[in-house]
Motif scaffolding. Sequence first.
Motif, PDB file in Angstrom:
ATOM      1  N   MET A 111      -4.281  -8.040 -10.167  1.00 27.86           N
ATOM      2  CA  MET A 111      -4.586  -7.728  -8.530  1.00 27.86           C
ATOM      3  C   MET A 111      -4.913  -9.059  -7.649  1.00 27.86           C
ATOM      4  SD  MET A 111      -3.666  -4.603  -7.412  1.00 27.86           S
ATOM      5  CE  MET A 111      -4.387  -3.248  -8.101  1.00 27.86           C
ATOM      6  N   LYS A 112      -5.600  -9.880  -8.767  1.00 26.15           N
ATOM      7  CA  LYS A 112      -6.309 -11.321  -8.117  1.00 26.15           C
ATOM      8  C   LYS A 112      -4.905 -12.120  -7.677  1.00 26.15           C
ATOM      9  CE  LYS A 112     -10.154 -12.065 -10.872  1.00 26.15           C
ATOM     10  NZ  LYS A 112     -10.261 -12.721 -12.186  1.00 26.15           N
ATOM     11  N   MET A 113      -3.695 -11.678  -8.313  1.00 21.71           N
ATOM     12  CA  MET A 113      -2.640 -12.723  -7.736  1.00 21.71           C
ATOM     13  C   MET A 113      -1.670 -12.275  -6.532  1.00 21.71           C
ATOM     14  SD  MET A 113      -2.919 -15.079 -10.143  1.00 21.71           S
ATOM     15  CE  MET A 113      -1.397 -15.830  -9.676  1.00 21.71           C
ATOM     16  N   VAL A 114      -2.104 -10.873  -6.292  1.00 16.73           N
ATOM     17  CA  VAL A 114      -1.378 -10.116  -5.287  1.00 16.73           C
ATOM     18  C   VAL A 114      -1.566 -10.943  -3.982  1.00 16.73           C
ATOM     19  CG1 VAL A 114      -1.058  -8.361  -3.894  1.00 16.73           C
ATOM     20  CG2 VAL A 114      -1.234  -7.867  -6.366  1.00 16.73           C
ATOM     21  N   LYS A 115      -0.477 -11.260  -3.158  1.00 15.21           N
ATOM     22  CA  LYS A 115      -0.530 -11.907  -1.974  1.00 15.21           C
ATOM     23  C   LYS A 115      -1.274 -11.152  -0.919  1.00 15.21           C
ATOM     24  CE  LYS A 115       2.941 -13.667   1.597  1.00 15.21           C
ATOM     25  NZ  LYS A 115       4.471 -13.670   1.521  1.00 15.21           N
ATOM     26  N   SER A 116      -2.250 -11.728  -0.262  1.00 15.47           N
ATOM     27  CA  SER A 116      -2.815 -11.156   0.726  1.00 15.47           C
ATOM     28  C   SER A 116      -2.223 -10.335   1.787  1.00 15.47           C
ATOM     29  CB  SER A 116      -4.171 -12.150   1.416  1.00 15.47           C
ATOM     30  OG  SER A 116      -4.938 -11.227   1.982  1.00 15.47           O
ATOM     31  N   GLY A 117      -2.563  -9.200   2.027  1.00 16.01           N
ATOM     32  CA  GLY A 117      -1.812  -8.424   3.139  1.00 16.01           C
ATOM     33  C   GLY A 117      -0.612  -7.637   2.561  1.00 16.01           C
ATOM     34  N   SER A 118      -0.625  -7.501   1.158  1.00 12.66           N
ATOM     35  CA  SER A 118       0.929  -7.045   0.997  1.00 12.66           C
ATOM     36  C   SER A 118       0.807  -5.734   0.755  1.00 12.66           C
ATOM     37  CB  SER A 118       1.396  -7.816  -0.421  1.00 12.66           C
ATOM     38  OG  SER A 118       0.485  -7.403  -1.225  1.00 12.66           O
ATOM     39  N   PHE A 119       1.944  -4.790   0.835  1.00  6.68           N
ATOM     40  CA  PHE A 119       1.963  -3.194   0.594  1.00  6.68           C
ATOM     41  C   PHE A 119       2.634  -3.141  -0.886  1.00  6.68           C
ATOM     42  CE2 PHE A 119       3.001  -3.982   5.085  1.00  6.68           C
ATOM     43  CZ  PHE A 119       1.801  -3.084   5.738  1.00  6.68           C
ATOM     44  N   LEU A 120       1.883  -1.990  -1.319  1.00  2.32           N
ATOM     45  CA  LEU A 120       2.003  -1.710  -2.620  1.00  2.32           C
ATOM     46  C   LEU A 120       3.087  -0.213  -2.932  1.00  2.32           C
ATOM     47  CD1 LEU A 120       1.639  -3.028  -5.555  1.00  2.32           C
ATOM     48  CD2 LEU A 120      -0.197  -1.818  -5.369  1.00  2.32           C
ATOM     49  N   ILE A 121       4.035   0.019  -3.286  1.00  2.00           N
ATOM     50  CA  ILE A 121       4.519   1.195  -3.402  1.00  2.00           C
ATOM     51  C   ILE A 121       4.932   1.755  -4.797  1.00  2.00           C
ATOM     52  CG2 ILE A 121       6.780   2.647  -2.790  1.00  2.00           C
ATOM     53  CD1 ILE A 121       6.181  -0.453  -0.660  1.00  2.00           C
ATOM     54  N   LYS A 137      -2.693  -4.093   1.735  1.00  2.00           N
ATOM     55  CA  LYS A 137      -2.775  -3.736   3.366  1.00  2.00           C
ATOM     56  C   LYS A 137      -2.713  -2.188   3.262  1.00  2.00           C
ATOM     57  CE  LYS A 137      -1.523  -4.981   7.862  1.00  2.00           C
ATOM     58  NZ  LYS A 137      -2.802  -5.015   8.383  1.00  2.00           N
ATOM     59  N   GLY A 138      -1.774  -1.669   2.187  1.00  2.00           N
ATOM     60  CA  GLY A 138      -1.377  -0.290   2.223  1.00  2.00           C
ATOM     61  C   GLY A 138      -0.746   0.025   0.832  1.00  2.00           C
ATOM     62  N   TYR A 139      -1.087   1.181   0.484  1.00  2.00           N
ATOM     63  CA  TYR A 139      -0.503   1.956  -0.844  1.00  2.00           C
ATOM     64  C   TYR A 139      -0.055   3.171  -0.772  1.00  2.00           C
ATOM     65  CZ  TYR A 139      -0.388   3.236  -5.812  1.00  2.00           C
ATOM     66  OH  TYR A 139      -0.283   3.791  -6.852  1.00  2.00           O
ATOM     67  N   ALA A 140       1.472   3.297  -0.931  1.00  2.00           N
ATOM     68  CA  ALA A 140       2.051   4.480  -0.931  1.00  2.00           C
ATOM     69  C   ALA A 140       2.439   5.002  -2.304  1.00  2.00           C
ATOM     70  CB  ALA A 140       3.208   4.326  -0.120  1.00  2.00           C
ATOM     71  N   ASN A 151      -5.000   3.983   4.899  1.00  2.00           N
ATOM     72  CA  ASN A 151      -3.677   3.352   4.410  1.00  2.00           C
ATOM     73  C   ASN A 151      -3.394   3.719   3.230  1.00  2.00           C
ATOM     74  OD1 ASN A 151      -6.186   2.385   3.490  1.00  2.00           O
ATOM     75  ND2 ASN A 151      -5.657   0.161   3.384  1.00  2.00           N
ATOM     76  N   VAL A 152      -3.308   4.781   2.766  1.00  2.00           N
ATOM     77  CA  VAL A 152      -2.849   5.088   1.643  1.00  2.00           C
ATOM     78  C   VAL A 152      -1.779   6.410   2.000  1.00  2.00           C
ATOM     79  CG1 VAL A 152      -3.159   6.381  -0.712  1.00  2.00           C
ATOM     80  CG2 VAL A 152      -4.521   4.408   0.058  1.00  2.00           C
ATOM     81  N   ILE A 153      -0.566   6.368   1.537  1.00  2.00           N
ATOM     82  CA  ILE A 153       0.395   7.567   1.656  1.00  2.00           C
ATOM     83  C   ILE A 153       0.440   8.335   0.333  1.00  2.00           C
ATOM     84  CG2 ILE A 153       2.671   8.267   2.361  1.00  2.00           C
ATOM     85  CD1 ILE A 153       2.783   5.704   4.083  1.00  2.00           C
TER      86      ILE A 153
END
Length: 307
Positions: free
Chosen positions: A217-227, A250-253, A275-277
Motif C-alpha cells: 500500500m505504501k507503494m501505491v501512487k497517491s490519488g489512485s483508484f482501486l477496483i 482516492k476511491g475503492y470499488a 469514496n467507497v462503492i
Amino acid sequence: TKKKNVLICDKVDSLMLDELKKREFDVNYEPEIASMKLKDSIEKYDIVILRSRTKLTQDILEKAVNLKIIARAGIGVDNIDTKYAKSRNIQVITAAGSSTHSVAELNVALAVSLARNLIPLDINSKNGIWIKDTGFELSGKTSGIIGFGRIGLSTAKILKSIGMEILAYDIFENQEAIKEVGGHFVSMNELLSNSDFIFILVTLSDSSSNIIGEEQMKMVKSGSFLINTSRSEVIDGRVLLNYLESGRIKGYATDVLWNEPPTEEWEKTLISKPNVIVTPHIGAQTVEAQKRVAEYTLNNLFAKISE
Ligand code: NAD
C-alpha cells in the motif's frame, strides 16, 4: 443403475435444475441450506453443486462419504477445501470463463463510477442537491491489472479501447495476451507506483492471500483508484481503510467483502465511506453469465461423469 443424488446448495439458474431433472439424477434444491444442516445431510449425496455462499470446509467434507464430484457453478474455488477434497479423490469442477465479459464490464463501470463520483452525485440529485463535481477521464491514464487471466485480459481490452495504458502483474506472464492490448508485465511495486487505476483480478489462494498489505500500500501512487472484483482476502482490509481515510487512495470499488454480508465493525466503516462503492457480489449476476454458468457447469459435470 441407481440414480445419482445431487444437492444444489446455492441459488442457480432454472436451466440447470431442468437439465438435471431430465437426466438420471435425484435433485435436491436447497439454495439457502445452513452449514449445520449441510453437514448433517451431505453423506447421502454423490454430487454437490454450489456457488460462493456455501463453504465446503474439511469438517463438512469429512461427512461426505459418498461424494464424488463438487461442481462450482462459477469461477473461484476458494470456498472449497480443495486440498482435502483431492486427498479423498473428490473431483472439483468449475464453470471457468463463463462470466468473463460480465465481470470485465462491471470493472469498467466501477472505474468510471469512481472517477466521476457517480454514486454520490446520483444520491445528491435525488435529494434536491444539484452540485457539479469535477472528475477524471480514464483516457490517457494507466491501468494496473493484478492477476492478468481471463477477466484481466477482457477488462484490459475495454480499457485499451478507452485509451488507457496497460500494466499487468501475474505469476504466469501470458505474453500473447499482453501483446493483444499493447501492455507490459511489470513487478508488483512498479505496477502499484505507476497506475492511476488498479484492478485486482487475481485468483484467491494461499499465494495471493493478503498480497496487498501495508508494504504494498505504501507503494501505491497517491490519488489512485482501486477496483476489486476478485476476492477481498487478497487485500488487508484494515490497512486499506487507513489509506482510504488518509486520501492516499482516492476511491475503492468492490464487488466482494471479507464477510458477505459484512459483519466486522471495520468492514462496515470501510463500506460506509462516500469514496467507497460496494456491490453485493454481482460480477456474474447477468442473464447471459448465469445461463453460461449453468451450461458450462453441466457440460463439465456430464463430461466428468462419463470419463
Ligand atoms: P483466471 O484463472 O483466468 O485468472 C487468474 C489469474 O491470476 C491467472 O492468470 C493466475 O496466474 C493469476 N494468479 C494466481 N495467483 C497469483 C498470485 N499469487 N500473484 C499473481 N497472479 C496470480 O481467472 P478469471 O476467470 O480471470 O477470474 C479471476 C478471479 O475473479 C476468480 O478467481 C474469482 O475469484 C474472481 N471472480 C469474481 C466474480 C464476481 O462475481 N465478482 C466472478 C468471476 C470470477
